[in-house]
Enzyme design. Structure first.
Site, short mmCIF file in Angstrom:
data_model
loop_
_atom_site.label_atom_id
_atom_site.label_comp_id
_atom_site.label_asym_id
_atom_site.label_seq_id
_atom_site.Cartn_x
_atom_site.Cartn_y
_atom_site.Cartn_z
CE LYS A 72 38.78 -31.17 -33.35
NZ LYS A 72 40.07 -31.71 -32.93
CD GLU A 127 34.49 -20.79 -39.16
OE1 GLU A 127 34.49 -21.22 -38.00
OE2 GLU A 127 34.86 -21.48 -40.15
CG ASP A 128 37.56 -20.31 -36.43
OD1 ASP A 128 37.03 -20.21 -37.56
OD2 ASP A 128 38.33 -21.25 -36.13
CB ILE A 129 39.45 -17.27 -38.74
CG1 ILE A 129 40.41 -16.30 -39.42
CG2 ILE A 129 39.68 -18.69 -39.21
CD1 ILE A 129 41.86 -16.46 -38.95
CG ASP A 131 42.63 -17.84 -44.84
OD1 ASP A 131 43.07 -16.82 -45.39
OD2 ASP A 131 43.31 -18.89 -44.74
N GLY A 133 37.41 -17.64 -47.46
CA GLY A 133 35.96 -17.55 -47.56
C GLY A 133 35.30 -18.84 -48.07
CB THR A 135 34.86 -22.47 -44.34
OG1 THR A 135 36.17 -23.01 -44.53
CG2 THR A 135 34.12 -23.29 -43.32
CG ASP A 186 43.79 -25.68 -34.66
OD1 ASP A 186 42.97 -25.05 -35.38
OD2 ASP A 186 44.26 -26.78 -34.98
#
Ligand code: IMP
Ligand code: MG
Length: 202
Positions: A72, A127-129, A131, A133, A135, A186
């Site tokens: 999300k 993508e948001d972030i 971290d 890697g 994902t 989130d």
């Protein structure tokens, strides 16, 4: 009623709500869960506009760009970014779940796949972030297998961590290796819709 005149509107009733003082505007009251603001709203908006300019220039000869948002977390970034794109594009989504966040296994599972085929298409993963890697690496590998014409990544924030070599084509900000929330990010579904990115208190 005849002869009765409408009373004049009092000045107080016409005035809009007071603007925040400069101090309030610079330091919005922070939720007690939050330690500090890492990326303020105006900095995000300015950077998103720059990224959209850069992407629009790079893809100016492309017939139609496939923008793929990862749910999300990326939905707010994607909404702001795509509204600033000047090239023809479609928006599609994938949803993933990752297991073993605290381990190095990094197993990723597709919860919802793309609706549109990407074969011979120019794909931009949003993508948001970044971290560990896991994902993005999984997605790059998975989507490469579908033979797109090109495949690039656009990531809002990257945690400065050692040993992460995932390629990022368009990057918003490098941030410290702390848990962040806001602008789509989130913590257990909390704080996702804050307009800025803040560090969560430990
Ligand atoms: P990676 O696979 O370790 O790169 O992690 C990417 C995913 O983990 C992101 O899509 C986020 O959903 C989540 N994530 C990692 N760090 C944070 C954070 O600081 N705040 C919120 N979500 C995060
Ligand atoms: Mg995410």
């Amino acid at each position: 009623m005849p002869g009765k005149r409408t009373p004049p509107v009092k000045e107080a009733e016409l005035s809009t709500p007071p603007l925040p003082s400069e101090k309030e505007a610079l330091t919005p009251p922070l939720h007690p869960d939050l330690a500090r603001i890492l990326v303020p709203t105006d900095a995000i908006q300015a950077r998103v506009a720059e990224l959209a300019e850069q992407i629009s220039a790079d893809y100016r000869h492309v017939e139609r760009l496939h923008v793929v948002g990862i749910l999300k977390g990326a939905f707010i970034f994607l909404a702001d970014l795509t509204r600033r794109l000047k090239v023809p594009h479609i928006v599609d989504f994938m949803a993933l779940s990752s297991y073993g966040k605290t381990t190095t296994s990094g197993a990723v599972r597709i919860l919802m796949d793309l609706r549109e085929p990407v074969e011979d298409q120019h794909v931009l993963l949003v993508e948001d972030i970044l971290d560990t890697g896991h994902t993005i690496n999984y997605l790059l590998h998975n989507l490469e297998g579908r033979s797109p014409a090109s495949l690039k990544t656009c990531i809002l924030v990257r945690k400065m961590r050692q040993g992460v070599t995932t390629p990022v084509d368009y990057l918003g900000f490098d941030i410290p290796d702390v848990w962040v929330v806001g602008y789509g990010l989130d913590f257990a579904e909390k704080h996702r819709t804050l307009p800025y990115i803040a560090e969560l208190k430990r």
